[in-house]
Scaffold this active site. Structure first.
Site, mmCIF file in Angstrom:
data_model
loop_
_atom_site.group_PDB
_atom_site.id
_atom_site.type_symbol
_atom_site.label_atom_id
_atom_site.label_comp_id
_atom_site.label_asym_id
_atom_site.label_seq_id
_atom_site.Cartn_x
_atom_site.Cartn_y
_atom_site.Cartn_z
ATOM 1 C CB CYS A 17 -0.854 -0.006 1.256
ATOM 2 S SG CYS A 17 0.173 0.028 2.745
ATOM 3 C CG HIS A 79 2.908 -0.755 12.494
ATOM 4 N ND1 HIS A 79 4.175 -1.234 12.259
ATOM 5 C CD2 HIS A 79 2.069 -1.572 11.846
ATOM 6 C CE1 HIS A 79 4.092 -2.302 11.507
ATOM 7 N NE2 HIS A 79 2.838 -2.542 11.234
ATOM 8 C CG HIS A 129 -1.166 -4.321 15.618
ATOM 9 N ND1 HIS A 129 -0.830 -3.093 15.069
ATOM 10 C CD2 HIS A 129 -0.945 -5.234 14.649
ATOM 11 C CE1 HIS A 129 -0.441 -3.280 13.815
ATOM 12 N NE2 HIS A 129 -0.496 -4.582 13.536
ATOM 13 C CD GLU A 131 -3.179 1.250 12.955
ATOM 14 O OE1 GLU A 131 -2.881 0.410 12.081
ATOM 15 O OE2 GLU A 131 -4.235 1.903 12.927
ATOM 16 C CB THR A 170 -5.567 1.724 9.524
ATOM 17 O OG1 THR A 170 -4.326 1.065 9.810
ATOM 18 C CG2 THR A 170 -5.544 3.142 10.044
ATOM 19 C CB SER A 228 1.067 -8.780 8.321
ATOM 20 O OG SER A 228 0.122 -8.134 7.504
ATOM 21 C CB SER A 229 -3.177 -6.442 11.715
ATOM 22 O OG SER A 229 -4.554 -6.306 11.862
ATOM 23 C CG ASN A 230 -2.722 -5.810 5.770
ATOM 24 O OD1 ASN A 230 -2.806 -6.302 4.661
ATOM 25 N ND2 ASN A 230 -1.563 -5.401 6.278
HETATM 26 S S1 SF4 Z 1 -2.871 2.481 7.243
HETATM 27 FE FE1 SF4 Z 1 -1.423 0.763 7.112
HETATM 28 S S2 SF4 Z 1 -2.304 -0.619 5.565
HETATM 29 FE FE2 SF4 Z 1 -3.345 1.366 5.360
HETATM 30 S S3 SF4 Z 1 -2.223 2.531 3.791
HETATM 31 FE FE3 SF4 Z 1 -1.321 3.066 5.774
HETATM 32 S S4 SF4 Z 1 0.378 1.610 6.076
HETATM 33 FE FE4 SF4 Z 1 -0.947 0.794 4.481
#
Ligand code: SF4
Length: 318
Positions: A17, A79, A129, A131, A170, A228-230
């Site tokens: 991303c 994060h 986590h 973040e 997020t 990695s959460s996502n």
């Molecule tokens: S919040 Fe995390 S997953 Fe979303 S764009 Fe930013 S770095 Fe990427």
């Protein structure tokens, strides 16, 4: 011997991303500008391949600031970090660059704004986590209450139900979070928050692509790291969307070929911190065993870009 036929569905968007791309660029540019070592507090992004690549170029990964010398640059991960971390770096007169994704910083600002308006915060996120730790650390201890589930919403004890706001991590599951937000609004009708949640475009788009792909797949592999959460959410979304076998793999060597015996189709995606070269490696591993037909399952196009901090755009010595 002829190889069996296999349809390989490739999710789009997948992988890196804009926030991850920027964080990696920040470390590379810092190394270019100030030479090595450049210290990085916490894995810059949750991917061992990326971290090892940067380590080979001269980045030193540490967990805490007290592991860094005063006289070398330090970078904070994508994060985000609790407020106390840059404050301590400033106190030590260190040169630091914040690689927090702008979409995470936006959540930090929301939390601060609500706090300034006298609201107590509830954060929907995963305990521990980085973040979550970073966002909760924007406000004084005890000002942010964490909920992870609908059950937590029923249990949480707030100061004043009329003075509440919520933010989210997020990288959560869009569907699970909708349920938790609904539970919060049902229990605390006065709670204020973002329009839906703070889940970022990249997380949302990758989950949407998996939902579209999963019902067609006998099996699905998510290229990503176990922390990695996502990426972990993509596995869950794949299973829930009807794929009988969905697994996280860091790279091709992790594929359990016996579990894939007899499949006619496989879906492949990658978490936001997984580089495309690892996806290519996985596709090549399938090509070695099957006669592969690739079909792209594209549910969105992305053109998000974030600028690196100005200090890195200026020439050395500035
Ligand atoms: S919040 Fe995390 S997953 Fe979303 S764009 Fe930013 S770095 Fe990427």
């Amino acid at each position: 011997m002829t190889k069996p036929a296999l349809t390989l569905y490739l999710a789009a968007p997948r992988g890196f991303c804009a926030g991850v791309d920027r964080a990696i660029q920040i470390v590379e540019m810092a190394l270019g500008k100030w030479g090595s070592p450049v210290y990085v507090r916490h894995e810059i992004v949750h991917n061992a391949h990326v971290v090892n690549g940067l380590r080979a170029k001269g980045a030193v990964f540490v967990e805490e600031l007290d592991e860094c010398p005063d006289d070398r640059p330090v970078i904070f991960s994508a994060h985000g970090v609790p407020k106390a971390v840059p404050a301590e770096a400033a106190r030590r007169e260190m040169l630091f660059v914040d690689a927090t994704c702008p979409l995470v910083s936006k959540v930090h600002i929301e939390a601060e704004r609500h706090h300034a308006n006298g609201l107590q915060m509830i954060m929907i996120g995963h305990a521990g986590h980085p973040e979550t730790v970073g966002t909760m650390g924007q406000l004084p201890e005890g000002e942010v209450l964490l909920v992870e589930t609908v059950e937590d919403v029923a249990r949480v004890e707030v100061r004043d139900p009329e003075k509440l706001a919520f933010v989210t991590q997020t990288t959560l599951s869009v569907d699970d979070t909708a349920g938790i937000v609904a539970a919060l609004k049902a229990r605390f009708p006065a709670i204020v928050g973002p329009h839906k949640e703070d889940i970022c475009y990249a997380t949302t788009n990758r989950q949407e692509a998996v939902k579209a792909m999963a019902p067609h797949c006998d099996a699905m592999l998510v290229v990503g790291a176990p922390n990695s959460s996502n990426s972990k959410r993509l596995v869950e979304v794949g299973r829930r969307a009807g794929c009988p076998y969905a697994q996280l793999v860091q790279r091709a060597a992790d594929i359990d070929w016996r579990a894939l015996d007899g499949i006619g189709s496989v879906g492949i995606t990658a978490g936001a911190s997984a580089p495309e070269e690892l996806v290519d490696e996985v596709i090549e591993a399938f090509r070695a065993r099957y006669e592969v037909t690739v079909e792209l399952v594209e549910t969105a196009k992305e053109n998000v870009n974030f600028k690196v901090p100005r200090v890195l755009r200026e020439p050395a010595g500035v």
